[in-house]
Every structure is written in C-alpha cells, then in structure tokens.
Design a protein around this motif. Structure first.
Motif, mmCIF file in Angstrom:
data_model
loop_
_atom_site.group_PDB
_atom_site.id
_atom_site.type_symbol
_atom_site.label_atom_id
_atom_site.label_comp_id
_atom_site.label_asym_id
_atom_site.label_seq_id
_atom_site.Cartn_x
_atom_site.Cartn_y
_atom_site.Cartn_z
ATOM 1 N N VAL A 11 0.830 -1.086 -0.151
ATOM 2 C CA VAL A 11 0.091 -0.037 -0.039
ATOM 3 C C VAL A 11 0.884 1.351 0.075
ATOM 4 N N SER A 12 0.651 1.964 -0.958
ATOM 5 C CA SER A 12 1.398 3.364 -1.020
ATOM 6 C C SER A 12 0.564 4.657 -0.777
ATOM 7 N N GLY A 13 1.199 5.770 -0.588
ATOM 8 C CA GLY A 13 0.335 6.852 -0.022
ATOM 9 C C GLY A 13 -0.424 7.671 -1.120
ATOM 10 N N SER A 14 -1.697 6.889 -1.130
ATOM 11 C CA SER A 14 -2.679 7.840 -1.946
ATOM 12 C C SER A 14 -3.824 7.968 -1.375
ATOM 13 N N MET A 38 3.355 -1.269 3.819
ATOM 14 C CA MET A 38 2.911 0.035 3.740
ATOM 15 C C MET A 38 4.113 0.884 3.479
ATOM 16 N N THR A 39 4.126 1.912 2.655
ATOM 17 C CA THR A 39 5.259 3.067 2.714
ATOM 18 C C THR A 39 4.751 3.874 3.933
ATOM 19 N N GLN A 40 5.715 4.687 4.366
ATOM 20 C CA GLN A 40 5.621 5.683 5.257
ATOM 21 C C GLN A 40 4.342 6.808 4.978
ATOM 22 N N ALA A 41 4.269 6.943 3.830
ATOM 23 C CA ALA A 41 3.332 8.069 3.187
ATOM 24 C C ALA A 41 1.934 7.378 3.456
ATOM 25 N N ASN A 57 -2.316 -10.230 10.431
ATOM 26 C CA ASN A 57 -0.949 -10.089 10.510
ATOM 27 C C ASN A 57 -0.251 -8.841 10.861
ATOM 28 N N PRO A 58 1.086 -8.772 11.570
ATOM 29 C CA PRO A 58 1.526 -7.448 11.661
ATOM 30 C C PRO A 58 1.919 -6.868 10.214
ATOM 31 N N VAL A 59 1.895 -5.414 10.127
ATOM 32 C CA VAL A 59 2.102 -4.621 8.918
ATOM 33 C C VAL A 59 3.443 -4.132 9.160
ATOM 34 N N THR A 60 4.233 -4.360 8.033
ATOM 35 C CA THR A 60 5.650 -3.822 7.914
ATOM 36 C C THR A 60 5.526 -2.587 7.080
ATOM 37 N N SER A 61 6.411 -1.611 7.422
ATOM 38 C CA SER A 61 6.580 -0.557 6.593
ATOM 39 C C SER A 61 8.248 -0.411 6.493
ATOM 40 N N SER A 62 8.945 -0.672 6.974
ATOM 41 C CA SER A 62 10.231 -0.560 7.031
ATOM 42 C C SER A 62 11.345 -1.818 7.079
ATOM 43 N N THR A 88 1.085 4.558 -6.339
ATOM 44 C CA THR A 88 1.214 5.867 -6.784
ATOM 45 C C THR A 88 1.946 6.238 -7.942
ATOM 46 N N ALA A 89 2.327 7.365 -8.438
ATOM 47 C CA ALA A 89 3.317 7.716 -9.389
ATOM 48 C C ALA A 89 4.588 7.599 -8.864
ATOM 49 N N THR A 90 4.769 7.830 -7.622
ATOM 50 C CA THR A 90 6.044 7.793 -7.147
ATOM 51 C C THR A 90 6.602 6.395 -6.828
ATOM 52 N N THR A 91 5.755 5.475 -6.346
ATOM 53 C CA THR A 91 5.852 4.387 -6.227
ATOM 54 C C THR A 91 6.272 3.518 -7.394
ATOM 55 N N LEU A 92 5.421 3.915 -8.427
ATOM 56 C CA LEU A 92 5.674 3.168 -9.743
ATOM 57 C C LEU A 92 7.101 3.354 -10.339
ATOM 58 N N ALA A 93 7.477 5.019 -10.072
ATOM 59 C CA ALA A 93 8.945 5.013 -10.458
ATOM 60 C C ALA A 93 9.945 4.313 -9.801
ATOM 61 N N LYS A 94 9.883 4.159 -8.463
ATOM 62 C CA LYS A 94 10.749 3.590 -7.677
ATOM 63 C C LYS A 94 10.792 1.931 -7.929
ATOM 64 N N LEU A 95 9.562 1.423 -8.143
ATOM 65 C CA LEU A 95 9.567 0.018 -8.662
ATOM 66 C C LEU A 95 10.277 -0.082 -10.000
ATOM 67 N N ALA A 96 10.074 0.879 -10.913
ATOM 68 C CA ALA A 96 10.590 0.424 -12.277
ATOM 69 C C ALA A 96 11.964 0.843 -12.303
ATOM 70 N N HIS A 97 12.661 1.506 -11.335
ATOM 71 C CA HIS A 97 14.020 1.983 -11.402
ATOM 72 C C HIS A 97 14.810 1.278 -10.224
ATOM 73 N N GLY A 98 14.207 0.539 -9.295
ATOM 74 C CA GLY A 98 14.736 -0.068 -8.304
ATOM 75 C C GLY A 98 15.195 0.575 -7.218
ATOM 76 N N ILE A 99 14.407 1.720 -6.858
ATOM 77 C CA ILE A 99 14.888 2.533 -5.850
ATOM 78 C C ILE A 99 14.532 2.126 -4.487
ATOM 79 N N CYS A 100 15.318 1.385 -3.627
ATOM 80 C CA CYS A 100 14.996 0.678 -2.913
ATOM 81 C C CYS A 100 15.048 1.304 -1.393
ATOM 82 N N ASP A 101 13.767 2.178 -0.884
ATOM 83 C CA ASP A 101 13.787 2.879 0.491
ATOM 84 C C ASP A 101 12.622 2.609 1.124
ATOM 85 N N SER A 102 12.124 1.341 0.818
ATOM 86 C CA SER A 102 10.896 0.984 1.812
ATOM 87 C C SER A 102 10.833 -0.481 1.716
ATOM 88 N N ALA A 103 10.246 -1.065 2.583
ATOM 89 C CA ALA A 103 10.134 -2.570 2.553
ATOM 90 C C ALA A 103 9.312 -2.944 1.047
#
Length: 403
Positions: A11-14, A38-41, A57-62, A88-103
């Motif tokens: 789940v991302s911040g939308s 979940m992302t922090q957002a 189940n527990p929720v993981t964000s990091s 979100t658009a931000t999450t799509l960009a991170k997934l597409a380019h492997g920007i690994c800043d969240s669980a």
C-alpha cells in the motif's frame, strides 16, 4: 481460486489507500492469507492498526525497526502473488528503477512470485509520459497491470486514474490463479512429440571469433517447459547460451552452428509430430574459416559469406499429414507482409511474429509481444511473460489442425 493463497499487499500513499482495507477484507473472506506492506506515506491515509486487524498479521513498513530486521527476501519467497494497490506515481517510479527505500520496494525486488500493480493518481499524472514509461517498463519486467478506471477523482476532475474497484482487483487475481490452475491440469499435448529449436547459432570466422546474434534462448526454453507441462515429449535443440532447463519431459540437444542445428532437426523430424522453430538461426556463414587468428592489417577486411541451410523450409517441405510446423518471424519492418510470405513459401502452419523494437519484446527480455499469423487470421496479443506467450502459442498449436 484465492483460497489458501499467500498474498502480499503493498500500500502506497494515495487517497485511495482506504480501499486497501476492502481489498484485505475481500482476500481474507476468500480464504487467502494476507501480509501487508506500507510506505511511510500510506500511514497518513490509513493506519497500520486497521490493516493489521483485518489481515490478522503485523504490518511492515521498513526493512528494519529498532527491535529487529524484517527479512524481505523470506517474505518475497513466501508469497504466491504480490499485489501493490494503490500504486502511486512515486511508487511506480521507484519500482521501475529499483529505488529501494522501503519494505514495499525491497520485497518487490526480492519477489519470485507474480507481481500485480494497480495505479491510482490524478488524470494528468496518469497520462504524463514519465508515468506511461514507468508503467511500460514494469510490464516489460513481466509484472501485471491492473488498469486504472475512469470517474471522479480527488482533485475534482473526472477521467482515468481511479484505483480499480476492490472487487475488480480481486477478480483479476482470481482469474489469474484459475488460468494457472487450468494450465497445470491441461494435458492437451499428451502423446505429441514436439521438436523445438532455440537460442542463437555461432558461425566461426577463425579459431577465436564467430558471428552470432543476441538471442538468449529464453523464448524457446519457455516453450519447451510449457509443452512438457502439457504432456508432450520435447526435444529442445539449443544453440550456445548460458541458459538451459531441467524440466522433466524435455531432452536438451546442444548445438553450436546453423548446420549442426539443421542436421539435428532434420534427423529428429520424422519421429516428431510438431516443430516449433524459435531459434535465431544465422542465415549466412563465412565461406571459409581461417585456420589461425586473423591478424589486424592496414586495410579493410572483407568476409565472403554463403547461405546456411533453411531449417523451416526443409521441415515444411517434408512434413507428413498430421505433422505441424510453427515458424518465428522477428521483423523490424513490414512484419505482417514478411510473415505471410514466409508462411506460404515454407509451408508453415502458422507464424509467430514479433519485433525487437517493441519495448519489452525480442532478445534478452523475460517478456514478449507477439502476433500469430496463419492463412485465415491475424491474432495480436498484449505484452506478456514469455511463459504466458508460450501457452498462447501452444493453445493455437493444440487447436489448429493441419490443413
């Protein structure tokens, strides 16, 4: 078809994150086990407590907390499917380019299961070329898009960009698992003996150099594995590649040159019922192979070339009633025209047409986009994983009687 399935929901911040509660509840009611990332957002829109309560189940964000490290690799191996909704658009960009800043992204990069992403954003963000490029990039990796829907958006505008309704998302997953189950139980090629050529060929120039191409053999290997899973006995004539298969029911015959591949195919064809000629066979080879390494000189180097034997034409000419030959046509221009000419000239039953200029298709990718061409119809398909493409081809082979 969701009962007993292990599903990760990212789940991302939308503003649409509130629908994730409905998705979790629907999955649990269908009998699935759900773990939420979940992302922090995202926590600004829906609380982890809500999703933890619904998922049980527990929720993981990091990837790590003060107390422990969350094993994203283990989680990625646990799941039968990973659903990211909303993306979100931000999450799509991170997934597409492997920007690994969240669980959420870390597990995506570690996941071996099918990944589904359901975008949600405003209409202009959805239409922006950057977003379209990221979506296409994710699809080229073999991920599954659950497309946006049209309607009133949080901005007050109306258009495409709404997160797909939870029931539509759940149906998409259920349909995927139903189709996968059908494929597993399908034995429509039982009793068939399928000959498949795959990979490149290498044509020697001298003892250390050769002429080749960029084929990896992925498409042919996917075809061999899918055919064997559907009951066929498969002989895979495989050119020089680092890839192979250990699938039961597949015999791998390694070759190097076009002439070696031709000899093996012609030798095995009389005992085969079907041939799928997927290999990227060199049309030409050097007329002579230098006995020693060719040394660099001051002038230009001219290499005389001669034609290699045509495997498709030979098998097409020699097929008996009940035998079928499927060709491949990798074309950069006039694809349909060239495929139809090849179909007739080589007496093929149908042609698999694709282009290396299509994003995510052609050599080296895990995906492909094909058009099936026979004498009566042209059937285009969307971009899919090469295993899904293999099943589309085998569906036609199983349903297409020899004229």
């Amino acid at each position: 078809m969701l009962a007993g399935k292990k599903i990760i929901l990212g789940v991302s911040g939308s503003i649409a994150a509130y629908k994730s509660a409905l998705i979790v509840r629907g999955l649990v009611r269908a009998g699935a086990e759900v773990k939420v990332l979940m992302t922090q957002a995202a926590a600004d829109f829906i609380t982890p407590l809500t999703l933890s309560t619904l998922s049980r189940n527990p929720v993981t964000s990091s990837v790590h907390t003060d107390e422990s490290w969350n094993n994203h690799v283990e989680l990625g191996l646990w799941a039968d499917a990973y659903l990211i909704a909303p993306a979100t658009a931000t999450t799509l960009a991170k997934l597409a380019h492997g920007i690994c800043d969240s669980a959420l992204v870390a597990v995506y990069l570690s996941a071996r299961c099918p990944v589904f992403f359901a975008p949600a954003m405003d209409v202009d963000m959805w239409r922006h070329p950057a977003t379209r490029t990221n979506v296409e990039r994710l699809q080229s990796f073999g991920n599954h898009l659950i497309d946006v829907e049209e309607g009133e958006l949080a901005s007050g505008l109306t258009g495409a960009g709404r997160l797909a309704e939870p029931e539509h998302i759940l149906q998409h997953l259920a349909d995927y698992f139903a189709e996968a189950a059908n494929r597993t139980s399908l034995q429509d090629l039982a009793g068939r003996r399928v000959l498949i050529t795959a990979g490149p060929t290498h044509e020697d120039l001298d003892p250390v150099r050769y002429l080749g191409n960029r084929s990896t053999g992925k498409m042919g290997i996917a075809l061999a594995e899918a055919a064997a899973a559907r009951g066929a006995r498969v002989e895979l004539i495989l050119g020089p590649t680092s890839l192979t298969t250990t699938q039961a029911g597949v015999t791998v015959v390694p070759v190097r040159s076009a002439r070696e591949m031709y000899a093996e195919a012609v030798d095995r064809w009389p005992e085969s019922t079907d041939a799928i000629l997927c290999a990227a066979v060199a049309d030409y080879r050097p007329a002579t192979v230098a006995p020693e390494k060719i040394k660099k000189g001051d002038g230009e180097l001219t290499v005389a070339m001669v034609r290699n034997p045509d495997i498709a034409a030979e098998l097409g000419r020699g097929k008996r009633p009940g035998q079928r030959v499927v060709g491949f046509a990798l074309e950069t221009e006039n694809g349909l025209e060239n495929a139809r000419r090849k179909l007739i000239d080589k007496s093929l039953d149908f042609i698999v047409l694709n282009s290396p200029r299509t994003p995510g298709a052609g050599f080296g990718h895990d995906t492909n986009q094909i058009t099936l061409v026979d004498r009566n119809k042209v059937t285009p398909f969307e971009l899919k994983t090469k295993r899904a493409v293999a099943d589309d081809i085998l569906d036609r082979l199983a349903d297409n009687p020899t004229p």
